[in-house]
Motif scaffolding. Sequence first.
Motif, PDB file in Angstrom:
ATOM      1  N   HIS A  81       4.897  -1.063 -11.148  1.00  0.00           N
ATOM      2  CA  HIS A  81       6.327  -0.771 -11.019  1.00  0.00           C
ATOM      3  C   HIS A  81       6.947  -1.335  -9.743  1.00  0.00           C
ATOM      4  O   HIS A  81       8.099  -1.051  -9.445  1.00  0.00           O
ATOM      5  N   GLY A  82       6.169  -2.069  -8.938  1.00  0.00           N
ATOM      6  CA  GLY A  82       6.726  -2.718  -7.764  1.00  0.00           C
ATOM      7  C   GLY A  82       6.838  -1.868  -6.511  1.00  0.00           C
ATOM      8  O   GLY A  82       7.460  -2.294  -5.541  1.00  0.00           O
ATOM      9  N   ALA A  83       6.236  -0.692  -6.499  1.00  0.00           N
ATOM     10  CA  ALA A  83       6.273   0.132  -5.288  1.00  0.00           C
ATOM     11  C   ALA A  83       5.529  -0.595  -4.178  1.00  0.00           C
ATOM     12  O   ALA A  83       4.534  -1.279  -4.424  1.00  0.00           O
ATOM     13  N   THR A  84       6.024  -0.459  -2.950  1.00  0.00           N
ATOM     14  CA  THR A  84       5.343  -1.051  -1.802  1.00  0.00           C
ATOM     15  C   THR A  84       5.192  -0.013  -0.705  1.00  0.00           C
ATOM     16  O   THR A  84       5.976   0.943  -0.612  1.00  0.00           O
ATOM     17  N   PHE A  85       4.165  -0.223   0.109  1.00  0.00           N
ATOM     18  CA  PHE A  85       3.830   0.678   1.201  1.00  0.00           C
ATOM     19  C   PHE A  85       3.495  -0.152   2.429  1.00  0.00           C
ATOM     20  O   PHE A  85       2.874  -1.207   2.316  1.00  0.00           O
ATOM     21  N   SER A  86       3.868   0.341   3.603  1.00  0.00           N
ATOM     22  CA  SER A  86       3.517  -0.347   4.844  1.00  0.00           C
ATOM     23  C   SER A  86       2.017  -0.240   5.080  1.00  0.00           C
ATOM     24  O   SER A  86       1.322   0.516   4.404  1.00  0.00           O
ATOM     25  N   GLU A  87       1.528  -0.968   6.073  1.00  0.00           N
ATOM     26  CA  GLU A  87       0.114  -0.872   6.420  1.00  0.00           C
ATOM     27  C   GLU A  87      -0.251   0.524   6.914  1.00  0.00           C
ATOM     28  O   GLU A  87      -1.411   0.917   6.850  1.00  0.00           O
ATOM     29  N   ALA A  88       0.742   1.284   7.353  1.00  0.00           N
ATOM     30  CA  ALA A  88       0.511   2.672   7.777  1.00  0.00           C
ATOM     31  C   ALA A  88       0.608   3.639   6.602  1.00  0.00           C
ATOM     32  O   ALA A  88       0.441   4.847   6.767  1.00  0.00           O
ATOM     33  N   GLY A  89       0.883   3.116   5.390  1.00  0.00           N
ATOM     34  CA  GLY A  89       0.931   3.937   4.189  1.00  0.00           C
ATOM     35  C   GLY A  89       2.306   4.458   3.806  1.00  0.00           C
ATOM     36  O   GLY A  89       2.463   5.087   2.766  1.00  0.00           O
ATOM     37  N   ALA A  90       3.333   4.200   4.623  1.00  0.00           N
ATOM     38  CA  ALA A  90       4.687   4.698   4.334  1.00  0.00           C
ATOM     39  C   ALA A  90       5.307   3.943   3.161  1.00  0.00           C
ATOM     40  O   ALA A  90       5.111   2.732   3.018  1.00  0.00           O
ATOM     41  N   VAL A  91       6.068   4.658   2.334  1.00  0.00           N
ATOM     42  CA  VAL A  91       6.773   4.033   1.214  1.00  0.00           C
ATOM     43  C   VAL A  91       7.843   3.097   1.770  1.00  0.00           C
ATOM     44  O   VAL A  91       8.646   3.500   2.608  1.00  0.00           O
ATOM     45  N   THR A  92       7.840   1.844   1.304  1.00  0.00           N
ATOM     46  CA  THR A  92       8.881   0.895   1.711  1.00  0.00           C
ATOM     47  C   THR A  92       9.739   0.453   0.532  1.00  0.00           C
ATOM     48  O   THR A  92      10.784  -0.145   0.735  1.00  0.00           O
ATOM     49  N   ALA A  93       9.300   0.731  -0.687  1.00  0.00           N
ATOM     50  CA  ALA A  93      10.099   0.474  -1.890  1.00  0.00           C
ATOM     51  C   ALA A  93       9.658   1.441  -2.977  1.00  0.00           C
ATOM     52  O   ALA A  93       8.471   1.623  -3.214  1.00  0.00           O
ATOM     53  N   SER A  94      10.620   2.046  -3.639  1.00  0.00           N
ATOM     54  CA  SER A  94      10.362   3.010  -4.711  1.00  0.00           C
ATOM     55  C   SER A  94       9.832   2.284  -5.929  1.00  0.00           C
ATOM     56  O   SER A  94       9.894   1.067  -5.989  1.00  0.00           O
ATOM     57  N   PRO A  95       9.315   3.013  -6.910  1.00  0.00           N
ATOM     58  CA  PRO A  95       9.542   4.410  -7.249  1.00  0.00           C
ATOM     59  C   PRO A  95       8.522   5.402  -6.685  1.00  0.00           C
ATOM     60  O   PRO A  95       8.485   6.544  -7.115  1.00  0.00           O
ATOM     61  N   ALA A  96       7.700   5.008  -5.757  1.00  0.00           N
ATOM     62  CA  ALA A  96       6.680   5.922  -5.217  1.00  0.00           C
ATOM     63  C   ALA A  96       7.349   7.131  -4.570  1.00  0.00           C
ATOM     64  O   ALA A  96       8.271   6.979  -3.767  1.00  0.00           O
ATOM     65  N   PRO A  97       6.879   8.350  -4.904  1.00  0.00           N
ATOM     66  CA  PRO A  97       7.515   9.562  -4.383  1.00  0.00           C
ATOM     67  C   PRO A  97       7.071   9.972  -2.976  1.00  0.00           C
ATOM     68  O   PRO A  97       7.721  10.770  -2.333  1.00  0.00           O
TER      69      PRO A  97
END
Length: 141
Positions: A106-122
């Motif tokens: 679905h294209g969700a992205t996360f920083s190297e620290a694990g933070a959400v940088t693009a949804s749909p990740a909750p």
Amino acid sequence: MDRKEFLSAIGVTAASFALINCVGCAKGGEASSVSVNGPTGIDFTLDLTTTANAALLTNGGYLATNGIIVARTTVGAYIAVQQSCTHQSYNLVYQANSQRFYCNNHGATFSEAGAVTASPAPRSLTTYTTVLTGTSLRVHS
């Protein structure tokens, strides 16, 4: 109406209600979003001299093991996060050049620290501690 007919009628009504609610919640046949947590109680060590772990000898390399992605950033730091996306549990990949973890589904992205940088990740990814001692890399909660 006797007791048996009454209970039978209630059962059919309840089943119909549940089916209508399930069908009404689906989005284009896609499973609904859930918040997926990473594995707990993690504590393992990777021997960086073995062929199976060779990807971690190069900046930008990564591997998946024990439900965890272990990666070596482009600057040489070791990081570890849960392998599954927090949106719907699809496996993530590490994109070193973009300094992120990416979900192909679905294209969700996360920083190297694990933070959400693009949804749909909750929510953010579960992260793990990495400790390098010689050629042994310990990953733990």
